[in-house]
Write an enzyme that holds these catalytic residues in place. Structure first.
Site, short mmCIF file in Angstrom:
data_model
loop_
_atom_site.label_atom_id
_atom_site.label_comp_id
_atom_site.label_asym_id
_atom_site.label_seq_id
_atom_site.Cartn_x
_atom_site.Cartn_y
_atom_site.Cartn_z
N LYS A 193 0.83 -1.22 0.00
CA LYS A 193 0.00 0.00 0.00
C LYS A 193 0.86 1.27 0.00
O LYS A 193 0.64 2.19 -0.79
CB LYS A 193 -0.92 -0.04 1.23
CG LYS A 193 -1.56 1.27 1.58
CD LYS A 193 -2.53 1.73 0.51
CE LYS A 193 -2.74 3.21 0.62
NZ LYS A 193 -4.00 3.66 0.12
N CYS A 222 -2.89 11.25 1.81
CA CYS A 222 -2.42 9.91 1.47
C CYS A 222 -0.99 9.90 0.96
O CYS A 222 -0.09 9.38 1.61
CB CYS A 222 -3.34 9.30 0.42
SG CYS A 222 -5.07 9.39 0.88
N1 SAJ Z 1 -1.03 15.25 -8.62
C1 SAJ Z 1 -0.17 15.93 -9.46
N2 SAJ Z 1 0.10 15.40 -10.70
C2 SAJ Z 1 -0.48 14.24 -11.11
C3 SAJ Z 1 -1.36 13.55 -10.25
C4 SAJ Z 1 -1.63 14.08 -9.00
O1 SAJ Z 1 0.38 16.99 -9.12
O2 SAJ Z 1 -0.21 13.84 -12.25
C5 SAJ Z 1 -1.31 15.79 -7.28
C6 SAJ Z 1 -2.80 16.07 -7.05
O3 SAJ Z 1 -3.16 17.34 -7.53
C7 SAJ Z 1 -2.90 15.96 -5.55
C8 SAJ Z 1 -1.88 14.86 -5.21
O4 SAJ Z 1 -1.01 14.79 -6.33
O5 SAJ Z 1 -2.49 17.14 -4.90
C9 SAJ Z 1 -2.46 13.49 -4.93
O6 SAJ Z 1 -3.56 13.23 -5.79
P1 SAJ Z 1 -3.83 11.78 -6.44
O7 SAJ Z 1 -5.05 11.87 -7.26
O8 SAJ Z 1 -2.60 11.29 -7.13
O9 SAJ Z 1 -4.01 10.81 -5.19
P2 SAJ Z 1 -4.94 10.81 -3.88
O10 SAJ Z 1 -4.09 11.26 -2.73
O11 SAJ Z 1 -6.23 11.49 -4.07
O12 SAJ Z 1 -5.22 9.21 -3.74
C10 SAJ Z 1 -4.11 8.32 -3.64
C11 SAJ Z 1 -4.31 7.17 -4.63
N3 SAJ Z 1 -3.08 6.39 -4.77
C12 SAJ Z 1 -2.57 6.04 -5.97
O13 SAJ Z 1 -3.07 6.39 -7.02
C13 SAJ Z 1 -1.37 5.18 -5.97
C14 SAJ Z 1 -5.47 6.28 -4.17
O14 SAJ Z 1 -5.59 5.13 -5.00
C15 SAJ Z 1 -5.24 5.83 -2.71
O15 SAJ Z 1 -6.28 5.01 -2.23
C16 SAJ Z 1 -5.16 7.09 -1.86
O16 SAJ Z 1 -4.02 7.86 -2.31
C17 SAJ Z 1 -5.01 6.68 -0.41
O17 SAJ Z 1 -5.98 6.79 0.35
O18 SAJ Z 1 -3.94 6.18 -0.02
#
Ligand code: SAJ
Length: 427
Positions: free
Chosen positions: A200, A254
Site C-alpha cells: 500500500k 495519502c
Molecule cells: N497530482 C499531481 N500530478 C499528477 C497527479 C496528481 O500533481 O499527475 C497531485 C494532485 O493534484 C494531488 C496529489 O497529487 O495534490 C495526490 O492526488 P492523487 O489523485 O494522485 O491521489 P490521492 O491522494 O487522491 O489518492 C491516492 C491514490 N493512490 C494512488 O493512485 C497510488 C489512491 O488510489 C489511494 O487510495 C489514496 O491515495 C489513499 O488513500 O492512499
C-alpha cells in the site's frame, strides 16, 4: 454476516454501505456523535455524490446501522485515519479502534484493518491490545486489507480495483477474502500482513516519485525555456514512458504521508523517496516566485483559484494552496482563496466569487475543479483590478484568457529562470 465497520470516513462509510448492499447486517461505528446522529436521521453530508447515493440507499435498506459504539459481530473492519505529526505516523486512532472493539471480539471472529500503516503495525497493535486483555491472538483471525480507492472515483474503484489482503496466517487471509468477495469485482490477491502493509505505501510512494519527476521537469523547463507540457506529452508517446503531470504540489492525506512512512522505515535506504518529497514540497515556492515575477510592482491582492488539494474534491488536507497563500502573505500580499466546493480551509477562504475577485491584481489557478476551468474570462476580467493569471495546472484555455486581456503564464512553460533558481535556493 454481522459486520462492524469502525470509522465512517471517506473509506469506512462507502465500505459499510457496500457490505450492507451485499446483504450483510452492518454496524457503522464512529466516535463522531454528530456524524452518527446525521446518518441516523438519513443525512449524508458528502460532496462525492456516488458515495452519498450509495450510503443513502444502504441507510434506507435498514441493513446499515449508524452507532456511536461497536457491537459484537462476526467480523470487524477498521477504517480510521492515520495522519502524521511532524512527519511521524500518528497511530492513536488505530490503537483506539482496536481497543474499543477488542472486548467484543469472540474467539473465531475476524478483524480487518484497512487504514494505511507502517509495515509491522497491524500485528504489533493487535498483539498489544489482546495481550493486555490476557487473550490469545491465535484464537482470532487478523488481516490487513489496505484501501486503495481514488477520492473522486470511490464507488467505482471500491467495486473494480484489485484488493491486496495480508493475513496473519493463510486462513485469516482466506476469511477476509470471503468478506471482500461479496462486493469486490476485481481480483483479490492474498499475502502476509507486512507485505500487504508495504504494498500500500509503495503504491503511494511510486506516485509521489513519478509526480516529483514531472515537477522537476517543470522546474527545469522554467530555467531552460522549454514547454514541459509539450515535452511530457511527446515523451509519453513512447510505449514505456508514462510521466504524470506537474502541478503546484502534492497534497491530500495519502501520498505525502505514505511516502514518508516508507522513508521512515529506513532513512538511509530511501534517498529517492526523500528527494521526491523535497521536490514536491518546493513546488509552492516555485509558483510563489513566478507570481512575484509576473505581478506588477504595485500589486497588492492575489487570488488563489482553488483551495482543495486536487480537482473536484472538497478536501483541503495538505493542500498546496495553503503553502502558496502563506508564502505570498510573507511577501506582503493580501491573499484571498476562492473555492466553490470547499467549506473548511484554514486560510482566508472567500466563497463569493465576486468578493474574491474584487481588486485582484494576479490570479493563480491552483486547483483544476471543473467549476474553475469553466470560469468565463470576460466575467472575471470585468471584476479584477489587473489582468494577470498564473496557471499551475495547465487548465486554462489561454486564447480565451488572452482575448479577455489577461497575461497568462502556465507553470513549466519556460520563462521564469530566476523564479526557478530562487525556489531551489529557498528549499
Ligand atoms: N497530482 C499531481 N500530478 C499528477 C497527479 C496528481 O500533481 O499527475 C497531485 C494532485 O493534484 C494531488 C496529489 O497529487 O495534490 C495526490 O492526488 P492523487 O489523485 O494522485 O491521489 P490521492 O491522494 O487522491 O489518492 C491516492 C491514490 N493512490 C494512488 O493512485 C497510488 C489512491 O488510489 C489511494 O487510495 C489514496 O491515495 C489513499 O488513500 O492512499
Amino acid at each position: 454476516m454481522k459486520i462492524t465497520v469502525a470509522g465512517l470516513g471517506y473509506i469506512g462509510l462507502p465500505t459499510a454501505a457496500m457490505l450492507a448492499e451485499s446483504g450483510h447486517d452492518v454496524v457503522g461505528y464512529d466516535i463522531n456523535k454528530k456524524l452518527i446522529a446525521n446518518l441516523a436521521s438519513g443525512r449524508v453530508e458528502l460532496a462525492e455524490h456516488g458515495v452519498r447515493d450509495l450510503a443513502q440507499r444502504a441507510l434506507e435498506s435498514g441493513r446499515l446501522h449508524p452507532s456511536p459504539m461497536p457491537f459484537p459481530s462476526d467480523a470487524f473492519i477498521i477504517c480510521v485515519p492515520t495522519p502524521t505529526i511532524e512527519h511521524r505516523p500518528d497511530l492513536r486512532a488505530v490503537e483506539a479502534a482496536f481497543a474499543s472493539i477488542a472486548p467484543l471480539v469472540q474467539d473465531g471472529n475476524l478483524i480487518m484493518l484497512e487504514s494505511t500503516v507502517p509495515p509491522g503495525t497491524t500485528l504489533a497493535v493487535a498483539e498489544r491490545t489482546f495481550r493486555a486483555l490476557g487473550r490469545d491472538l491465535d484464537a482470532i483471525h487478523l488481516a490487513h486489507c489496505p484501501e486503495r480507492v481514488l477520492p473522486g472515483k470511490i464507488v467505482d474503484e471500491l467495486l473494480w480495483n484489485d484488493r491486496i489482503i495480508g493475513g496473519r496466517r493463510p486462513i485469516d487471509a482466506e476469511m477476509a477474502r470471503a468478506v471482500y468477495a461479496t462486493f469486490a469485482r476485481g481480483d483479490i490477491h492474498l499475502t502476509d500482513l507486512v507485505t500487504a502493509e508495504t504494498v500500500k505505501i509503495v503504491e503511494n510512494a511510486y506516485r509521489d516519485v513519478n509526480i516529483a519527476f514531472a515537477n522537476e521537469l517543470a522546474t527545469l523547463a522554467e530555467s531552460l525555456g522549454i514547454d514541459v507540457w509539450k515535452t511530457i506529452q511527446l515523451a509519453n508517446c513512447h510505449p514505456r514512458v508514462d510521466i504524470l503531470a506537474p502541478g503546484p504540489g502534492v497534497g491530500g492525506n495519502c501520498i505525502p504521508v505514505d511516502a514518508q512512512f516508507l522513508a521512515d522505515a529506513n532513512p538511509f535506504a530511501s534517498e529517492l523517496i526523500r528527494a521526491a518529497r523535497r521536490v514536491n514540497e518546493r513546488m509552492p515556492n516555485l509558483v510563489t516566485n513566478i507570481v512575484r515575477e509576473l505581478a506588477p510592482a504595485d500589486a497588492r491582492k492575489i487570488v488563489l483559484l482553488g483551495a482543495a488539494y486536487k480537482a473536484d474534491v472538497e478536501d483541503t488536507r495538505a493542500t498546496p494552496a495553503r503553502a502558496i497563500e502563506s508564502l505570498l502573505q510573507g511577501f506582503g500580499y493580501d491573499v484571498a482563496v476562492y473555492d466553490p466546493l470547499v467549506t473548511e480551509y484554514p486560510g482566508n477562504l472567500v466563497s463569493d466569487l465576486d468578493a474574491a475577485l474584487h481588486d485582484a491584481d494576479v490570479l493563480v489557478l491552483v486547483t483544476d475543479h471543473a467549476a474553475i476551468r469553466q470560469l468565463d474570462p470576460q466575467y472575471v476580467a470585468a471584476r479584477v483590478r489587473r489582468r494577470f493569471l498564473v496557471d499551475a495546472r495547465n487548465a486554462a484555455v489561454i486564447e480565451d484568457w488572452n482575448a479577455a486581456g489577461f497575461v497568462v503564464h502556465v507553470l513549466g512553460r519556460g520563462r521564469f529562470q530566476s523564479a526557478a533558481t530562487e525556489a531551489l535556493a529557498a528549499c
